[in-house]
Design a protein around this motif. Structure first.
Motif, PDB file in Angstrom:
ATOM      1  N   LYS A  10       0.835  -1.206   0.000  1.00 20.10           N
ATOM      2  CA  LYS A  10       0.000   0.000   0.000  1.00 20.10           C
ATOM      3  C   LYS A  10       0.862   1.244   0.000  1.00 20.10           C
ATOM      4  N   ARG A  11       1.908   1.245   0.817  1.00 22.14           N
ATOM      5  CA  ARG A  11       2.812   2.404   0.881  1.00 22.14           C
ATOM      6  C   ARG A  11       3.495   2.657  -0.457  1.00 22.14           C
ATOM      7  N   ILE A  12       3.739   1.594  -1.212  1.00 23.80           N
ATOM      8  CA  ILE A  12       4.400   1.731  -2.518  1.00 23.80           C
ATOM      9  C   ILE A  12       3.425   2.229  -3.572  1.00 23.80           C
ATOM     10  N   LEU A  13       2.207   1.688  -3.566  1.00 19.68           N
ATOM     11  CA  LEU A  13       1.239   2.007  -4.616  1.00 19.68           C
ATOM     12  C   LEU A  13       0.672   3.417  -4.501  1.00 19.68           C
ATOM     13  N   ILE A  14       0.584   3.943  -3.288  1.00 22.17           N
ATOM     14  CA  ILE A  14       0.015   5.290  -3.117  1.00 22.17           C
ATOM     15  C   ILE A  14       0.808   6.352  -3.878  1.00 22.17           C
ATOM     16  N   PRO A  15       2.140   6.467  -3.682  1.00 22.15           N
ATOM     17  CA  PRO A  15       2.877   7.485  -4.442  1.00 22.15           C
ATOM     18  C   PRO A  15       2.893   7.219  -5.944  1.00 22.15           C
TER      19      PRO A  15
END
Length: 358
Positions: A15-20
Motif C-alpha cells: 500500500k505504501r508503494i502504490l500510493i505514491p
C-alpha cells in the motif's frame, strides 16, 4: 529508535508503494490530458543517444558514490555488498516516506542490523545528513553568483506576488537549513548535552509539551552519536566531504542530461538548469506526499519548462522513472532479500507472503 522488523515491513508495505505511484502517474496523466501533448511521445525517437547514455552513467555514478561514501563513513565495516543494500533500501525509504520525514530513521535501523552498534549507526546517518546540508549551503551562493540571480524561474503566468513569495520561501528555507546544520555540528562535535537541554527546555512549555518525549529521545541520540565521532582524522573528513560533493553534483545533473537529450543547450544553460535544481529540491522538501509524489511533477514545468516547451511533460515522466519509480522497483527487489539475510529464521511465516509479493 523505535523501529523493529514489523514496523520496517509496515513502512515498505504494498500500500505504501502504490500510493505514491498512483499520485505521481495521475498527475502526469492529467498533465498530458490538459496540454493535449500525447503526440509528443513520438519524438522520443529523436533523442540524442549520447545524452541518454550520459543520463544512465550519471545515475550509476551517483549510486556508486553513495555506496563508496557510506562504506567510507562506516570505516569499511560495511562490505561493498552490504553498502549496496543499505543505499538501495535508503533510497527506497525516501521514495515511500514523505519528503519531510525522509529515510534517516530507517537508514539508521538498517545500518544497525548490519552489525554496527546503534550509537555509531545514528552517528553515521547524522553525519551524512549534516554533509548533505553543508553541500547545499555552500552550493547555493556559488550558483547565485554564476547565474547572476537568474536561478529563480521567471514564468509570465505567475503573478509577481507569487514570484516574490517563492524567493522569500527559499530564503527562509536556506536560513532554517543553515540553522539546523549549525545546530547539528555543535551537537555532534562541541556540546551535545547543551543541545539536549535546549530541546527539553523548548518542549517544557505550552503546546510543545507533547513533543517532550521525542525531544528527550532525539537529544539522547545526539549524545550517543557525538561519542562515536571523536578522533577521526582529516583524511576521513576530507574523503567524506569530497564524496558528498561528487554524489550531489551527479544527482542534480540528471535533469541536465535529460534536457540536453531533447534540446540544444549551452554551458550557461547547463549552469542555470543545475542551479534551478537546487531550488526545485527545496520545494520538494515541504511535500507531504511520499517521495514528493505529485509535487515533483507539478513543480517541474515551472522550473524547467523554459527549455522544453510542450515536451516538458514527457521529460517529467522520464525523470521520475529514472530517479523515483526505478528505485521503487529496486527497493522491492532488495528488501525481501535483505530481510531474509539479516533476520534469517526470525522472519515469521505470516510475513512470508507479503515479502514474496514484493
Amino acid at each position: 529508535m523505535d523501529l523493529n522488523r514489523k514496523k520496517l515491513l509496515e513502512n515498505f508495505s504494498t500500500k505504501r508503494i502504490l500510493i505514491p505511484v498512483f499520485i505521481g502517474l495521475t498527475v502526469i496523466g492529467y498533465m498530458f490530458y490538459r496540454n493535449n501533448n500525447l503526440a509528443n511521445l513520438q519524438h522520443l525517437k529523436n533523442a540524442k543517444p549520447f545524452w541518454l547514455v550520459m543520463t544512465m552513467v550519471v545515475l550509476v555514478v551517483r549510486d556508486a558514490g553513495y555506496i563508496y561514501r557510506i562504506r567510507h563513513i562506516t570505516e569499511k565495516v560495511l562490505t561493498w555488498r552490504k553498502s549496496l543494500d543499505v543505499i538501495m533500501l535508503w533510497e527506497f525509504a525516501s521514495c515511500v516516506l514523505p519528503s519531510v520525514a525522509g529515510g534517516s530513521t530507517v537508514a539508521a535501523f538498517i545500518i544497525n542490523k548490519e552489525g554496527i552498534p546503534l550509537g555509531k549507526s545514528l552517528a553515521y546517518v547524522m553525519v551524512t545528513a549534516m554533509l548533505d546540508n553543508l553541500f547545499f549551503l555552500i552550493a547555493v551562493p556559488l550558483v547565485l553568483l554564476f547565474t547572476q540571480g537568474e536561478v529563480f524561474p521567471d514564468v509570465e503566468a505567475l503573478p509577481e506576488s507569487l514570484k516574490a513569495g517563492l524567493e522569500v520561501a527559499f530564503t527562509i528555507s536556506y536560513v532554517l537549513i543553515a540553522f539546523y546544520a549549525s545546530l547539528m555540528w555543535y551537537a555532534l562535535f562541541r556540546n551535545p548535552k547543551a543541545v539536549k537541554r535546549l530541546f527539553l527546555r523548548v518542549t517544557s512549555v505550552g503546546f510543545l509539551k507533547k513533543w517532550r518525549a521525542a525531544a528527550y529521545k532525539h537529544g539522547t541520540e545526539l549524545v550517543w552519536a557525538s561519542r562515536q565521532l571523536k578522533g577521526y582524522s582529516f583524511g576521513y573528513w576530507s574523503r567524506a566531504c569530497l564524496s558528498t560533493i561528487f554524489v550531489w553534483t551527479a544527482r542534480y545533473y540528471v535533469i541536465n542530461c535529460l534536457i540536453a537529450a531533447f534540446t540544444n543547450i549551452g554551458f550557461q544553460d547547463h549552469m542555470l538548469i543545475f542551479s534551478r535544481n537546487l531550488i526545485y529540491k527545496v520545494v520538494l522538501l515541504v511535500a507531504i506526499t511520499p517521495g514528493g509524489a505529485g509535487f515533483a511533477e507539478i513543480a517541474f514545468p515551472t522550473f524547467f519548462g523554459k527549455w522544453l516547451g510542450s515536451f516538458t511533460t514527457v521529460i517529467v515522466l522520464l525523470y521520475r522513472i529514472a530517479t523515483y519509480y526505478l528505485y521503487l522497483i529496486f527497493g522491492s527487489i532488495f528488501l525481501p532479500r535483505w530481510v531474509a539475510r539479516v533476520f534469517g529464521a526470525q522472519v515469521k511465516p505470516e510475513l512470508e507472503p507479503e515479502l514474496s509479493a514484493k
